[in-house]
Design a protein around this motif. Structure first.
Motif, PDB file in Angstrom:
ATOM      1  N   GLN A   1      41.135  50.882  32.886  1.00 31.42           N
ATOM      2  CA  GLN A   1      40.419  49.385  33.097  1.00 31.42           C
ATOM      3  C   GLN A   1      40.762  48.422  31.797  1.00 31.42           C
ATOM      4  O   GLN A   1      40.398  47.308  32.080  1.00 31.42           O
TER       5      GLN A   1
ATOM      6  N   ARG B   1      43.170  44.205  33.740  1.00 30.85           N
ATOM      7  CA  ARG B   1      42.945  44.383  35.174  1.00 30.85           C
ATOM      8  C   ARG B   1      42.173  43.453  35.675  1.00 30.85           C
ATOM      9  O   ARG B   1      42.182  42.748  36.785  1.00 30.85           O
ATOM     10  N   ARG B   2      41.097  42.927  34.753  1.00 30.01           N
ATOM     11  CA  ARG B   2      40.235  41.875  35.137  1.00 30.01           C
ATOM     12  C   ARG B   2      41.016  40.495  35.302  1.00 30.01           C
ATOM     13  O   ARG B   2      40.680  39.654  36.157  1.00 30.01           O
TER      14      ARG B   2
ATOM     15  N   SER C   1      42.920  40.457  38.563  1.00 22.68           N
ATOM     16  CA  SER C   1      42.019  40.256  39.699  1.00 22.68           C
ATOM     17  C   SER C   1      41.477  38.590  39.797  1.00 22.68           C
ATOM     18  O   SER C   1      41.619  38.261  40.754  1.00 22.68           O
ATOM     19  N   ASP C   2      41.113  38.215  38.578  1.00 22.11           N
ATOM     20  CA  ASP C   2      40.799  36.940  38.459  1.00 22.11           C
ATOM     21  C   ASP C   2      41.830  35.680  38.735  1.00 22.11           C
ATOM     22  O   ASP C   2      41.750  34.916  39.534  1.00 22.11           O
TER      23      ASP C   2
ATOM     24  N   GLU D   1      44.431  37.446  42.096  1.00 19.73           N
ATOM     25  CA  GLU D   1      43.467  37.798  43.200  1.00 19.73           C
ATOM     26  C   GLU D   1      43.999  39.394  43.564  1.00 19.73           C
ATOM     27  O   GLU D   1      44.237  39.698  44.780  1.00 19.73           O
ATOM     28  N   VAL D   2      44.266  40.147  42.621  1.00 16.38           N
ATOM     29  CA  VAL D   2      44.657  41.641  42.777  1.00 16.38           C
ATOM     30  C   VAL D   2      43.577  42.287  43.034  1.00 16.38           C
ATOM     31  O   VAL D   2      42.431  42.286  42.434  1.00 16.38           O
ATOM     32  N   ARG D   3      43.390  42.936  44.322  1.00 14.12           N
ATOM     33  CA  ARG D   3      42.485  44.238  44.517  1.00 14.12           C
ATOM     34  C   ARG D   3      43.278  45.398  44.272  1.00 14.12           C
ATOM     35  O   ARG D   3      43.875  46.015  44.892  1.00 14.12           O
TER      36      ARG D   3
ATOM     37  N   ASP E   1      47.715  48.394  44.372  1.00 21.31           N
ATOM     38  CA  ASP E   1      46.613  47.502  44.908  1.00 21.31           C
ATOM     39  C   ASP E   1      46.055  48.130  46.141  1.00 21.31           C
ATOM     40  O   ASP E   1      46.298  49.240  46.528  1.00 21.31           O
ATOM     41  N   HIS E   2      45.205  47.451  46.845  1.00 22.46           N
ATOM     42  CA  HIS E   2      44.428  48.126  47.904  1.00 22.46           C
ATOM     43  C   HIS E   2      45.164  48.324  49.162  1.00 22.46           C
ATOM     44  O   HIS E   2      44.875  49.126  49.996  1.00 22.46           O
TER      45      HIS E   2
END
Length: 222
Positions: free
Chosen positions: A84, A141-142, A145-146, A149-151, A189-190
């Motif tokens: 992370q 990773r944060r 994501s922010d 918009e990576v999940r 990613d998801h």
């Protein structure tokens, strides 16, 4: 019953010697240990390398030979913190490799000591403007994501050993070819699409990798 490997016999005897010596005591050279134990220098070298990797012995820049590692200076770094990007870090560098790869590299620190190097490779085409937008302080990773918009999905890391390259050796203040613990992972990613290819190397004489065991559900009662 299978015979105990020779290098493991050597390692056990060397560990007994390590436990008898004070911190920072110079360790006997390979040739002397080979003569005393009646084993080849190759066997002795393999055992010594493992003890360095485990933090029992230390080799470093400016140090002649091998010495007993200072005790009580082993720092714990969690596997999740590595993945992370939550471990304390310095010297964050963003560089472009080729036409479509961006590399983010940072030195992991504990106190004032470098204990590891973390590196991640991303597709520049998937993250346009990353080198200009990334602030180098937010965990990677944060930030992905922010800002993009990576999940993230699950990660399956694997561990091995590696030898310090001259560049990594300079960052970690060790000699080139020093054995290091290497952790690598491919982040998706998801939806299962690859996002990052990352790895981290840790000094065995300064860091311990910690992992949480999965919780086991209680067996169903009949």
């Amino acid at each position: 019953m299978p015979a105990t490997p020779r290098y493991y016999q050597a390692k056990t005897r060397l560990l007994d010697l390590v436990n008898e010596l004070p911190d920072n005591t110079p360790f006997p050279p390979e040739r002397e240990l080979s003569d005393v134990f009646g084993m080849s220098r190759t066997t002795i070298r393999k055992a010594l390398d493992e003890l360095v990797l485990e933090g029992r012995l230390v080799r470093g820049a400016g140090r002649q030979g091998t010495a007993v590692a200072p005790r009580g200076r082993i720092h714990r770094i969690g596997l999740d913190a590595l993945v992370q990007d939550l471990a304390a870090r310095e010297q964050v560098v963003v560089r472009t490799i080729g036409q479509d790869v961006v590399n983010v590299e940072s030195v992991l620190v504990r106190g004032d000591e470098p204990v590891g190097v973390r590196s991640a490779c991303l597709r520049a085409s998937r993250f346009p403007g990353f080198a200009e937008r990334y602030d180098r302080t937010t965990p990677l990773r944060r930030f992905l994501s922010d800002a993009y918009e990576v999940r993230f999905g699950e990660v399956c890391p694997w561990c091995t050993t590696a030898l310090a390259t001259p560049r990594v050796a300079g960052l970690l203040d060790v000699r080139p070819a020093t054995p290091l613990l290497s952790v690598a992972w491919l982040g998706h990613d998801h939806r299962g699409a690859p996002v990052e290819r990352s790895w981290a190397v840790l000094r065995g004489d300064r860091a311990r990798l910690t992992m949480q065991s999965p919780r086991l559900s209680a067996p169903a009662r009949p």
